[in-house]
Design a protein around this motif. Structure first.
Motif, PDB file in Angstrom:
ATOM      1  N   SER A  96       8.509   3.204  21.763  1.00 32.30           N
ATOM      2  CA  SER A  96       9.571   3.306  23.840  1.00 32.30           C
ATOM      3  C   SER A  96       8.585   1.691  23.878  1.00 32.30           C
ATOM      4  O   SER A  96       7.218   1.794  24.115  1.00 32.30           O
ATOM      5  N   GLU A  97       9.468   0.471  23.676  1.00 38.84           N
ATOM      6  CA  GLU A  97       8.946  -0.882  24.010  1.00 38.84           C
ATOM      7  C   GLU A  97       8.772  -0.251  25.312  1.00 38.84           C
ATOM      8  O   GLU A  97       7.218  -1.496  26.136  1.00 38.84           O
ATOM      9  N   ASN A  98       9.411   0.421  26.405  1.00 38.19           N
ATOM     10  CA  ASN A  98       8.379   0.273  27.710  1.00 38.19           C
ATOM     11  C   ASN A  98       7.187   1.588  27.794  1.00 38.19           C
ATOM     12  O   ASN A  98       7.146   1.986  29.289  1.00 38.19           O
ATOM     13  N   GLY A  99       7.155   2.339  26.156  1.00 33.99           N
ATOM     14  CA  GLY A  99       6.062   3.022  26.684  1.00 33.99           C
ATOM     15  C   GLY A  99       6.760   4.700  27.709  1.00 33.99           C
ATOM     16  O   GLY A  99       5.596   5.447  27.942  1.00 33.99           O
ATOM     17  N   VAL A 100       7.577   5.120  27.442  1.00 36.95           N
ATOM     18  CA  VAL A 100       8.211   5.871  28.059  1.00 36.95           C
ATOM     19  C   VAL A 100       8.250   7.059  26.871  1.00 36.95           C
ATOM     20  O   VAL A 100       8.571   6.940  25.648  1.00 36.95           O
ATOM     21  N   THR A 101       8.758   8.338  27.595  1.00 36.95           N
ATOM     22  CA  THR A 101       8.075   9.546  26.329  1.00 36.95           C
ATOM     23  C   THR A 101      10.019   9.713  26.474  1.00 36.95           C
ATOM     24  O   THR A 101      10.944   9.392  26.595  1.00 36.95           O
ATOM     25  N   GLN A 102       9.913  10.965  24.995  1.00 35.58           N
ATOM     26  CA  GLN A 102      10.985  11.735  24.857  1.00 35.58           C
ATOM     27  C   GLN A 102      11.680  12.142  25.713  1.00 35.58           C
ATOM     28  O   GLN A 102      12.959  12.154  26.305  1.00 35.58           O
ATOM     29  N   TRP A 103      11.517  12.516  26.738  1.00 36.08           N
ATOM     30  CA  TRP A 103      12.199  12.377  28.568  1.00 36.08           C
ATOM     31  C   TRP A 103      13.170  11.615  28.910  1.00 36.08           C
ATOM     32  O   TRP A 103      13.490  12.211  29.795  1.00 36.08           O
ATOM     33  N   ALA A 104      12.880  11.021  28.246  1.00 34.68           N
ATOM     34  CA  ALA A 104      13.607   9.171  29.241  1.00 34.68           C
ATOM     35  C   ALA A 104      14.730   9.735  28.171  1.00 34.68           C
ATOM     36  O   ALA A 104      16.318   9.553  29.392  1.00 34.68           O
ATOM     37  N   TRP A 105      15.029   9.569  27.418  1.00 36.53           N
ATOM     38  CA  TRP A 105      16.435  10.299  26.700  1.00 36.53           C
ATOM     39  C   TRP A 105      17.043  11.099  26.763  1.00 36.53           C
ATOM     40  O   TRP A 105      18.447  11.913  27.586  1.00 36.53           O
ATOM     41  N   ALA A 106      16.010  12.174  27.160  1.00 36.37           N
ATOM     42  CA  ALA A 106      16.234  13.247  27.751  1.00 36.37           C
ATOM     43  C   ALA A 106      17.245  14.154  29.001  1.00 36.37           C
ATOM     44  O   ALA A 106      17.970  14.525  29.700  1.00 36.37           O
ATOM     45  N   TRP A 107      16.676  12.516  29.965  1.00 29.17           N
ATOM     46  CA  TRP A 107      17.107  12.562  31.428  1.00 29.17           C
ATOM     47  C   TRP A 107      18.097  12.241  31.449  1.00 29.17           C
ATOM     48  O   TRP A 107      18.912  12.203  31.479  1.00 29.17           O
ATOM     49  N   GLY A 108      18.353  11.156  30.532  1.00 29.47           N
ATOM     50  CA  GLY A 108      19.539  10.386  30.568  1.00 29.47           C
ATOM     51  C   GLY A 108      20.701  10.915  30.114  1.00 29.47           C
ATOM     52  O   GLY A 108      21.692  10.863  30.207  1.00 29.47           O
ATOM     53  N   GLN A 109      20.601  11.495  28.723  1.00 25.62           N
ATOM     54  CA  GLN A 109      21.346  12.811  28.911  1.00 25.62           C
ATOM     55  C   GLN A 109      21.885  13.359  29.792  1.00 25.62           C
ATOM     56  O   GLN A 109      23.199  14.196  30.098  1.00 25.62           O
ATOM     57  N   PHE A 110      21.244  14.719  30.623  1.00 20.61           N
ATOM     58  CA  PHE A 110      21.239  15.234  31.930  1.00 20.61           C
ATOM     59  C   PHE A 110      22.245  14.603  33.155  1.00 20.61           C
ATOM     60  O   PHE A 110      22.791  15.031  33.258  1.00 20.61           O
ATOM     61  N   MET A 111      21.360  13.435  32.724  1.00 22.92           N
ATOM     62  CA  MET A 111      22.629  12.293  33.837  1.00 22.92           C
ATOM     63  C   MET A 111      23.959  12.730  33.570  1.00 22.92           C
ATOM     64  O   MET A 111      24.971  11.975  34.341  1.00 22.92           O
ATOM     65  N   ASP A 112      23.543  11.521  32.012  1.00 22.17           N
ATOM     66  CA  ASP A 112      24.906  11.333  31.797  1.00 22.17           C
ATOM     67  C   ASP A 112      26.328  12.478  31.405  1.00 22.17           C
ATOM     68  O   ASP A 112      27.074  12.843  32.614  1.00 22.17           O
ATOM     69  N   HIS A 113      25.466  13.709  31.805  1.00 26.54           N
ATOM     70  CA  HIS A 113      26.270  15.536  31.587  1.00 26.54           C
ATOM     71  C   HIS A 113      26.740  15.263  33.458  1.00 26.54           C
ATOM     72  O   HIS A 113      27.654  16.558  33.453  1.00 26.54           O
ATOM     73  N   ASP A 114      26.315  14.756  33.467  1.00 34.47           N
ATOM     74  CA  ASP A 114      26.487  14.666  35.449  1.00 34.47           C
ATOM     75  C   ASP A 114      27.252  14.430  35.975  1.00 34.47           C
ATOM     76  O   ASP A 114      28.179  14.400  37.026  1.00 34.47           O
ATOM     77  N   PHE A 115      28.406  12.968  35.788  1.00 33.44           N
ATOM     78  CA  PHE A 115      28.726  12.167  36.080  1.00 33.44           C
ATOM     79  C   PHE A 115      29.947  11.997  34.602  1.00 33.44           C
ATOM     80  O   PHE A 115      30.577  11.071  34.840  1.00 33.44           O
ATOM     81  N   GLY A 116      29.954  12.136  33.949  1.00 32.21           N
ATOM     82  CA  GLY A 116      30.673  12.128  33.647  1.00 32.21           C
ATOM     83  C   GLY A 116      31.111  13.380  31.844  1.00 32.21           C
ATOM     84  O   GLY A 116      30.697  13.396  30.982  1.00 32.21           O
ATOM     85  N   LEU A 117      32.214  13.549  31.591  1.00 31.56           N
ATOM     86  CA  LEU A 117      32.620  14.682  30.526  1.00 31.56           C
ATOM     87  C   LEU A 117      34.187  14.400  29.780  1.00 31.56           C
ATOM     88  O   LEU A 117      35.505  14.570  31.384  1.00 31.56           O
ATOM     89  N   ARG A 118      34.755  13.640  29.542  1.00 35.19           N
ATOM     90  CA  ARG A 118      36.406  13.420  28.310  1.00 35.19           C
ATOM     91  C   ARG A 118      37.059  14.533  28.679  1.00 35.19           C
ATOM     92  O   ARG A 118      36.075  15.843  28.452  1.00 35.19           O
TER      93      ARG A 118
END
Length: 319
Positions: A96-118
């Motif tokens: 990561s260019e920002n030095g974040v861990t794998q939890w960045a994508w995990a949280w992003g997916q968790f939030m994506d699933h909180d406000f979007g589902l086709r």
């Protein structure tokens, strides 16, 4: 984009009020009912109560682009060809260019699933070509194509006007991934009888004895459990799928872990609240705090960690 400051304030205020309520409980007669956020997101905007609610059209940030201006898919290289190149990491370690861990994508997916589902109802087939001879292809596919169906067109679109799509959950960060967007799923997730009456449920979310999410067979007959997306081994053993507020909770272990974490957090908050409050009041207070925590983490930690800087908040715009 303009919600950052009030989200932080609300999160702090709710947690603080909960602590004060526990430390200095009011007399039962002084208890007041609290405003309750709807499950489906309706009523968030008083002037436009349907905005952002479940089963409404997605908003677009740009104009739709269809080959015929209405519904036909635009041509181009196969999606698999593109993804093999975009995600190619053969012989290299990517950090990561920002030095974040794998939890960045995990949280992003968790939030994506909180406000979007086709709408997952299959529409037209649009199978993706698979080239076994592609030098960057590492997988095997005996069918020569990857099955794929388009999302159904929103009612009244895709014939004379550009095709639009439906969001089946609320468009807000409100904890719908923990609680769902309908009474039936929520009732199944709460401890107590699943008899169609939320009034006789407890304030707690149902967890196993060792604190994990319930599986589809937790109430006996797995066919009565809320539907969950199945993949991998779960296709053959659907009764072993964990059940959560969002149907995608079984997609990967990191996502399942976050669903588990916030179900536990709900129950932790409930345990701190005075018992003279009704079950429904304790449930709704815990739900409100969990929603505020999700917002607070997203706006003050997740977004800045991936380089997103929001403009200062200048007041709520109800237009």
């Amino acid at each position: 984009m303009a919600m950052r400051q009030p989200v932080v304030t609300i999160a702090h205020a709710l947690v603080l009020c909960t602590i004060i309520l526990v430390a200095h409980p009011l007399e039962p007669s002084a208890a007041m009912s609290i405003a309750v956020r709807t499950l489906d997101g309706s009523g968030n905007n008083a002037r436009h109560p349907d905005w952002g609610s479940a089963s409404t059209q997605y908003l677009r940030v740009g104009h739709p682009r269809y080959a015929d201006g209405v519904a036909a898919m635009v041509g181009g290289p196969p999606a698999r060809y593109v993804s093999d190149r975009v995600f190619n990491d053969v012989g290299q370690n990517l950090f990561s260019e920002n030095g974040v861990t794998q939890w960045a994508w995990a949280w992003g997916q968790f939030m994506d699933h909180d406000f979007g589902l086709r709408d997952e109802t299959p529409a037209e087939s649009a199978a993706i070509p698979f080239d076994a001879l592609d030098p960057l292809e590492e997988f095997t596919n005996d069918f020569g194509a990857i099955g794929f169906h388009r999302t159904p067109a929103a009612p009244g679109t895709g014939v004379r006007s550009p095709r639009q799509q439906i969001n089946t959950i609320s468009s807000f960060i409100d904890g719908s991934g923990v609680y769902g967007v309908g009474d039936a799923r929520l009732e199944w997730l709460r401890t107590g009888s699943a008899n169609g009456d939320l009034a006789d449920n407890s304030a707690l979310l149902m967890l196993t004895g060792d604190g994990y999410l319930p599986r589809a067979d937790a109430r006996g007959d797995p066919s009565t459990a809320p539907p969950m997306d199945l993949m991998g081994a779960l296709v053959a053993t659907p009764d072993k799928a964990v059940v959560a507020g969002d149907v995608r909770a079984n997609e990967n272990i990191a996502l399942t872990a976050l669903h588990t974490l916030f179900a536990r957090e709900h129950d932790r908050i409930v345990a701190l609240l005075p018992t003279w409050l009704t079950n429904e009041e304790r449930f709704q207070i815990a739900r409100r705090v969990v929603g505020a925590e999700l917002q607070y983490i997203t706006y003050t930690q997740f977004l800045p960690s991936v380089g997103v800087r929001l403009e200062p908040y200048h007041g709520y715009d109800a237009r």
